[in-house]
Design an enzyme around this catalytic site. Structure first.
Site, PDB file in Angstrom:
ATOM      1  CG  HIS A 148      39.731 -55.231  29.774  1.00  0.00           C
ATOM      2  ND1 HIS A 148      41.021 -55.281  30.204  1.00  0.00           N
ATOM      3  CD2 HIS A 148      39.806 -55.277  28.420  1.00  0.00           C
ATOM      4  CE1 HIS A 148      41.842 -55.357  29.171  1.00  0.00           C
ATOM      5  NE2 HIS A 148      41.125 -55.353  28.070  1.00  0.00           N
TER       6      HIS A 148
ATOM      7  CB  THR B  57      46.138 -54.197  31.614  1.00  0.00           C
ATOM      8  OG1 THR B  57      46.083 -52.916  30.998  1.00  0.00           O
ATOM      9  CG2 THR B  57      44.755 -54.819  31.615  1.00  0.00           C
TER      10      THR B  57
ATOM     11  CE  LYS C 293      42.337 -49.816  31.010  1.00  0.00           C
ATOM     12  NZ  LYS C 293      41.996 -51.076  30.351  1.00  0.00           N
TER      13      LYS C 293
ATOM     14  CB  SER D  92      46.916 -51.136  23.293  1.00  0.00           C
ATOM     15  OG  SER D  92      46.951 -52.534  23.439  1.00  0.00           O
TER      16      SER D  92
ATOM     17  CE1 TYR E 171      46.212 -56.690  28.856  1.00  0.00           C
ATOM     18  CE2 TYR E 171      46.637 -56.246  26.543  1.00  0.00           C
ATOM     19  CZ  TYR E 171      45.771 -56.314  27.609  1.00  0.00           C
ATOM     20  OH  TYR E 171      44.445 -56.007  27.429  1.00  0.00           O
TER      21      TYR E 171
HETATM   22  C1  LIG Z   1      38.203 -53.234  21.366  1.00  0.00           C
HETATM   23  C2  LIG Z   1      38.835 -52.971  22.689  1.00  0.00           C
HETATM   24  C3  LIG Z   1      40.181 -53.257  22.873  1.00  0.00           C
HETATM   25  C4  LIG Z   1      40.778 -53.007  24.097  1.00  0.00           C
HETATM   26  N1  LIG Z   1      42.109 -53.239  24.237  1.00  0.00           N
HETATM   27  C5  LIG Z   1      42.692 -53.004  25.442  1.00  0.00           C
HETATM   28  C6  LIG Z   1      44.091 -53.202  25.605  1.00  0.00           C
HETATM   29  O1  LIG Z   1      44.796 -53.559  24.682  1.00  0.00           O
HETATM   30  N2  LIG Z   1      44.612 -52.988  26.842  1.00  0.00           N
HETATM   31  C7  LIG Z   1      43.839 -52.576  27.904  1.00  0.00           C
HETATM   32  O2  LIG Z   1      44.357 -52.401  29.015  1.00  0.00           O
HETATM   33  N3  LIG Z   1      42.516 -52.346  27.753  1.00  0.00           N
HETATM   34  C8  LIG Z   1      41.933 -52.545  26.567  1.00  0.00           C
HETATM   35  N4  LIG Z   1      40.600 -52.296  26.414  1.00  0.00           N
HETATM   36  C9  LIG Z   1      39.824 -51.747  27.540  1.00  0.00           C
HETATM   37  C10 LIG Z   1      39.850 -50.211  27.521  1.00  0.00           C
HETATM   38  O3  LIG Z   1      41.134 -49.728  27.856  1.00  0.00           O
HETATM   39  C11 LIG Z   1      38.853 -49.609  28.524  1.00  0.00           C
HETATM   40  O4  LIG Z   1      39.065 -50.179  29.789  1.00  0.00           O
HETATM   41  C12 LIG Z   1      37.391 -49.782  28.112  1.00  0.00           C
HETATM   42  O5  LIG Z   1      37.230 -49.743  26.710  1.00  0.00           O
HETATM   43  C13 LIG Z   1      36.540 -48.698  28.767  1.00  0.00           C
HETATM   44  O6  LIG Z   1      35.188 -48.895  28.519  1.00  0.00           O
HETATM   45  P1  LIG Z   1      34.358 -48.138  27.370  1.00  0.00           P
HETATM   46  O7  LIG Z   1      34.749 -48.789  26.068  1.00  0.00           O
HETATM   47  O8  LIG Z   1      32.955 -48.414  27.765  1.00  0.00           O
HETATM   48  O9  LIG Z   1      34.709 -46.668  27.414  1.00  0.00           O
HETATM   49  C14 LIG Z   1      39.996 -52.503  25.177  1.00  0.00           C
HETATM   50  C15 LIG Z   1      38.648 -52.192  24.978  1.00  0.00           C
HETATM   51  C16 LIG Z   1      38.068 -52.409  23.753  1.00  0.00           C
HETATM   52  C17 LIG Z   1      36.616 -52.047  23.560  1.00  0.00           C
END
Ligand SMILES: Cc1cc2nc3c(=O)[nH]c(=O)nc-3n(C[C@H](O)[C@H](O)[C@H](O)COP(=O)(O)O)c2cc1C
Length: 346
Positions: A245, A154, A221, A104, A128
């Site tokens: 997300h 993203t 994404k 990330s 980002y």
């Molecule tokens: C705590 C947390 C932080 C996340 N941080 C980012 C991030 O920094 N960048 C991003 O593109 N997606 C982020 N996501 C989304 C994840 O990349 C992903 O799309 C998502 O967790 C998938 O769903 P799942 O948790 O049900 O497997 C985050 C998700 C969570 C739960």
């Protein structure tokens, strides 16, 4: 082996309520968060006689990398809140399992340190876009020399969603010496998930200079419609990630399992289509493949593994999912990932 729910309970026991809620929570009343998981279960599978497929090969080629299975680690911010080894442990676990770790932008370890920890494992970087283009370009130019193989832009977070469960705690204090890095040498000591430091809207035309500065394939994404998938493609995207997300942005939007087919129909003949959100079992991975995805990403399941067991905990999650996928493929009569098709679905 521990199930996802059991791992989440273990993680809950070792994390503070603020940290647990940040990782577990979604936007609004968390309808999309719950629906993401439930929607995969509504995709029924056809079971074939076991003797028709005694072995299953889960390996795939994806954007030039050979992966042991089409199951990648999604970008998840601030992993040192979960475990002292944070992103380094996740990168090592992905490398050991033969799959991609996607780092990330909002990480707690610099991209070069993660690359050093991840050894020869395939690494992607999630972007980002910063308010000033110069800073973003400087980060992008570091990726290729450090060994990263793709950029995942993203597009669904112009600002963080209304995450009531997360925001009620306020800023989360970081452990001593830990902060959100900017991949340019600075640290942000307090983690303020609700504060966005990036541009309010990513323009499709930005994909061009992002690809040029990084010299790497760019995936988008946060694609949830056929229109956006086609726009991403026409602006040079090398792939799309169907994602809401993890239910953290627009509560009430459709679960990813439901929108996946229209996006596959629009662009899968030209570029890889990946999907995430609510994937918890190998059978869910099989469902995504049968609906036309090339690979899936998981977020919270490996976050819970990291919290409970560091690198070994993440490896256990990946091993379990790959084994489950192989079993599900055999039961559905698919000897290889390429052989998984709509015949697997009822
Ligand atoms: C705590 C947390 C932080 C996340 N941080 C980012 C991030 O920094 N960048 C991003 O593109 N997606 C982020 N996501 C989304 C994840 O990349 C992903 O799309 C998502 O967790 C998938 O769903 P799942 O948790 O049900 O497997 C985050 C998700 C969570 C739960």
């Amino acid at each position: 082996m521990a199930s996802d729910a059991a791992r989440e309970e273990t993680a809950r026991g070792v994390l503070t309520p603020a940290v647990y809620d940040y990782f577990a929570g979604g936007a609004g009343d968390e309808r999309t968060l719950r629906d993401n998981v439930a929607a995969w279960l509504r995709v029924p599978l056809r079971s074939r006689a076991g003797a028709s497929c005694p072995e299953a090969d889960t390996s795939v080629e994806l954007l030039g990398s050979h992966l042991a299975a089409p199951i990648l680690l999604a970008p998840v911010a601030a992993q040192r809140l979960l475990h002292p080894d944070g992103e380094l442990a996740s990168a090592r676990a992905a490398a050991a399992a033969g799959t991609v770790f996607c780092l990330s932008t909002r990480a707690t370890a610099d991209l070069a340190d993660v690359a050093a920890a991840g050894g020869s494992g395939p690494l992607w970087f999630q972007l980002y876009v910063r308010p000033e283009r110069d800073g973003t370009e400087r980060v992008l130019r570091r990726l290729g020399p450090a060994g990263y193989r793709a950029v995942v832009v993203t597009a669904d977070l112009p600002m963080p969603g209304e995450r009531d469960r997360e925001f009620r705690h306020g800023p989360i204090p970081m452990p001593e010496g830990v902060g959100i890095v900017d991949h340019l040498g600075s640290l942000e000591p307090w983690f303020k998930p609700s504060v966005g430091g990036w541009r309010a809207t990513l323009q499709w035309s930005d994909l061009g200079w992002i690809a040029e500065a990084a010299g790497l394939p760019v995936l988008v994404k946060g694609v949830m419609t056929a229109e956006d998938a086609s726009l991403a493609l026409s602006h040079g995207a090398a792939g799309v990630v169907v994602s809401n997300h993890g239910g953290r942005q627009l509560d009430g939007c459709l679960p990813t399992a439901v929108v996946l087919p229209e996006i596959v129909e629009a662009v899968a003949a030209s570029v890889p289509v990946l999907v995430d959100g609510g994937i918890r079992t190998g059978a869910d991975v099989l469902r995504a493949l049968a609906l036309g995805a090339d690979a899936v990403l998981i977020g919270r399941p490996y976050a819970w593994g990291l919290a409970g067991g560091g690198q070994a905990g993440v490896e256990e999650v990946l091993t379990e999912l790959v084994e489950e996928l192989a079993e599900a493929m055999k039961a559905a009569g698919s000897a290889s990932v390429g052989a998984v098709g709509s015949a697997v679905l009822a």
